[in-house]
Design a protein around this motif. Structure first.
Motif, PDB file in Angstrom:
ATOM      1  N   SER A   1     -11.760  -8.773  18.967  1.00  0.00           N
ATOM      2  CA  SER A   1     -12.967  -7.924  18.886  1.00  0.00           C
ATOM      3  C   SER A   1     -14.082  -8.983  18.141  1.00  0.00           C
ATOM      4  O   SER A   1     -14.246  -9.181  16.861  1.00  0.00           O
ATOM      5  N   PRO A   2     -14.972  -9.637  18.886  1.00  0.00           N
ATOM      6  CA  PRO A   2     -15.983 -10.562  18.766  1.00  0.00           C
ATOM      7  C   PRO A   2     -16.922  -9.932  17.665  1.00  0.00           C
ATOM      8  O   PRO A   2     -17.309 -10.519  16.796  1.00  0.00           O
ATOM      9  N   GLN A   3     -17.306  -8.621  17.831  1.00  0.00           N
ATOM     10  CA  GLN A   3     -18.157  -8.057  16.897  1.00  0.00           C
ATOM     11  C   GLN A   3     -17.707  -7.733  15.696  1.00  0.00           C
ATOM     12  O   GLN A   3     -18.432  -7.817  14.664  1.00  0.00           O
ATOM     13  N   PHE A   4     -16.370  -7.546  15.567  1.00  0.00           N
ATOM     14  CA  PHE A   4     -15.715  -7.334  14.337  1.00  0.00           C
ATOM     15  C   PHE A   4     -15.821  -8.579  13.615  1.00  0.00           C
ATOM     16  O   PHE A   4     -16.038  -8.854  12.310  1.00  0.00           O
ATOM     17  N   ALA A   5     -15.373  -9.631  14.207  1.00  0.00           N
ATOM     18  CA  ALA A   5     -15.353 -11.140  13.656  1.00  0.00           C
ATOM     19  C   ALA A   5     -16.750 -11.547  13.250  1.00  0.00           C
ATOM     20  O   ALA A   5     -16.826 -11.978  12.041  1.00  0.00           O
ATOM     21  N   SER A   6     -17.690 -11.265  13.985  1.00  0.00           N
ATOM     22  CA  SER A   6     -19.078 -11.519  13.474  1.00  0.00           C
ATOM     23  C   SER A   6     -19.674 -10.793  12.374  1.00  0.00           C
ATOM     24  O   SER A   6     -20.021 -11.281  11.449  1.00  0.00           O
ATOM     25  N   GLY A   7     -19.343  -9.590  12.519  1.00  0.00           N
ATOM     26  CA  GLY A   7     -19.783  -8.482  11.172  1.00  0.00           C
ATOM     27  C   GLY A   7     -18.860  -9.315   9.958  1.00  0.00           C
ATOM     28  O   GLY A   7     -19.776  -9.290   8.874  1.00  0.00           O
ATOM     29  N   LEU A   8     -17.644  -9.288  10.031  1.00  0.00           N
ATOM     30  CA  LEU A   8     -17.045 -10.012   8.785  1.00  0.00           C
ATOM     31  C   LEU A   8     -17.322 -11.294   8.389  1.00  0.00           C
ATOM     32  O   LEU A   8     -17.602 -11.455   7.294  1.00  0.00           O
ATOM     33  N   SER A   9     -17.912 -12.186   9.132  1.00  0.00           N
ATOM     34  CA  SER A   9     -18.343 -13.227   9.076  1.00  0.00           C
ATOM     35  C   SER A   9     -19.726 -13.097   8.084  1.00  0.00           C
ATOM     36  O   SER A   9     -20.025 -13.750   7.323  1.00  0.00           O
ATOM     37  N   ILE A  10     -20.605 -12.431   8.749  1.00  0.00           N
ATOM     38  CA  ILE A  10     -21.698 -12.074   8.135  1.00  0.00           C
ATOM     39  C   ILE A  10     -21.645 -11.650   6.696  1.00  0.00           C
ATOM     40  O   ILE A  10     -22.114 -11.883   5.702  1.00  0.00           O
ATOM     41  N   LEU A  11     -20.709 -10.569   6.563  1.00  0.00           N
ATOM     42  CA  LEU A  11     -20.321 -10.044   5.336  1.00  0.00           C
ATOM     43  C   LEU A  11     -19.703 -10.993   4.311  1.00  0.00           C
ATOM     44  O   LEU A  11     -20.235 -11.248   2.908  1.00  0.00           O
ATOM     45  N   CYS A  12     -19.150 -11.949   4.721  1.00  0.00           N
ATOM     46  CA  CYS A  12     -18.399 -12.925   3.826  1.00  0.00           C
ATOM     47  C   CYS A  12     -19.314 -13.965   3.196  1.00  0.00           C
ATOM     48  O   CYS A  12     -19.633 -14.385   2.422  1.00  0.00           O
ATOM     49  N   VAL A  13     -20.252 -14.519   4.243  1.00  0.00           N
ATOM     50  CA  VAL A  13     -20.963 -15.417   4.029  1.00  0.00           C
ATOM     51  C   VAL A  13     -22.196 -14.781   3.111  1.00  0.00           C
ATOM     52  O   VAL A  13     -22.736 -15.501   2.270  1.00  0.00           O
ATOM     53  N   GLY A  14     -22.633 -13.522   3.452  1.00  0.00           N
ATOM     54  CA  GLY A  14     -23.613 -12.928   2.541  1.00  0.00           C
ATOM     55  C   GLY A  14     -23.044 -12.788   1.071  1.00  0.00           C
ATOM     56  O   GLY A  14     -23.687 -12.950   0.059  1.00  0.00           O
ATOM     57  N   TYR A  15     -21.546 -12.535   0.717  1.00  0.00           N
ATOM     58  CA  TYR A  15     -21.130 -12.646  -0.275  1.00  0.00           C
ATOM     59  C   TYR A  15     -21.036 -13.861  -1.123  1.00  0.00           C
ATOM     60  O   TYR A  15     -21.383 -13.954  -2.123  1.00  0.00           O
ATOM     61  N   LEU A  16     -20.882 -14.948  -0.310  1.00  0.00           N
ATOM     62  CA  LEU A  16     -20.875 -16.253  -0.988  1.00  0.00           C
ATOM     63  C   LEU A  16     -22.402 -16.707  -1.271  1.00  0.00           C
ATOM     64  O   LEU A  16     -22.386 -17.393  -2.241  1.00  0.00           O
TER      65      LEU A  16
END
Length: 196
Positions: free
Chosen positions: A67-82
């Motif tokens: 799921s590329p959409q899930f992967a992208s969303g997770l990446s954005i969430l993770c980077v936002g937290y960092l």
């Protein structure tokens, strides 16, 4: 078995010993608050990594691949937290060392639970290694126990290094500069992670 154990030790040291969000945060927090006051934060980081291990082994890696959409969303969430973490570290009042500024257990759990470097490292480790062949002992569990034990030592050493730096840098101005360097390092890790 010995070769596989040595390889697992070496890969764990490389993947989790290198500067990433958790080690950099431990270094900075150790410099600001000392070793003992950060033990709940360290414990939270290790619990968060353990939860991430469970997620990786129950199929998160496959979900990310399919799921590329899930992967992208997770990446954005993770980077936002960092980015948020880097900001909080940078603006931290180095004169106020009260417990309300001290990162706690919950922040530690969150840090590794949404840490993209941790997931990438765990996917690498668990796809390469499955140590143990005894029928009564799950190879994934054995690999996970070795990994978390080594990471506990590695992270404790990062925290200790930070606490020692805090004693060397007596001036709060020096600690503020260290916080700035650690914030930039977290942002660098975040930028590398978002580019992949």
């Amino acid at each position: 078995m010995h070769d596989a154990l040595f390889s697992l030790f070496f890969m764990t040291l490389l993947l989790f010993g290198s500067p990433g969000p958790a080690p950099i945060s431990l270094l900075a927090s150790g410099a600001n608050f000392g070793y003992r006051r950060n033990l709940p934060f360290l414990t939270g980081i290790l619990i968060g990594l353990s939860l991430a291990m469970v997620l990786v082994n129950v199929g998160l890696a496959q979900l990310i691949e399919t799921s590329p959409q899930f992967a992208s969303g997770l990446s954005i969430l993770c980077v936002g937290y960092l980015v948020y973490l880097a900001y909080k570290l940078y603006v931290q009042d180095t004169h106020n060392r009260s417990n309300d500024k001290l990162p706690g257990f919950t922040q530690g759990v969150l840090l590794n639970l949404i840490n993209p470097k941790a997931y990438a490292s765990l996917i690498t480790l668990f796809s390469q290694f499955s140590i143990g062949s005894a029928p009564l002992f799950n190879p994934l569990l054995f690999t996970g126990l070795i990994c978390i034990s080594l990471v506990a030592i590695i992270d404790a050493l990062w925290l200790l290094a930070g606490a020692k730096l805090g004693k060397v840098f007596r001036s709060r101005q020096h600690i503020k500069r260290l916080n700035g360097v650690c914030s930039l390092a977290i942002l660098l890790v975040a930028s590398v992670l978002i580019s992949h």
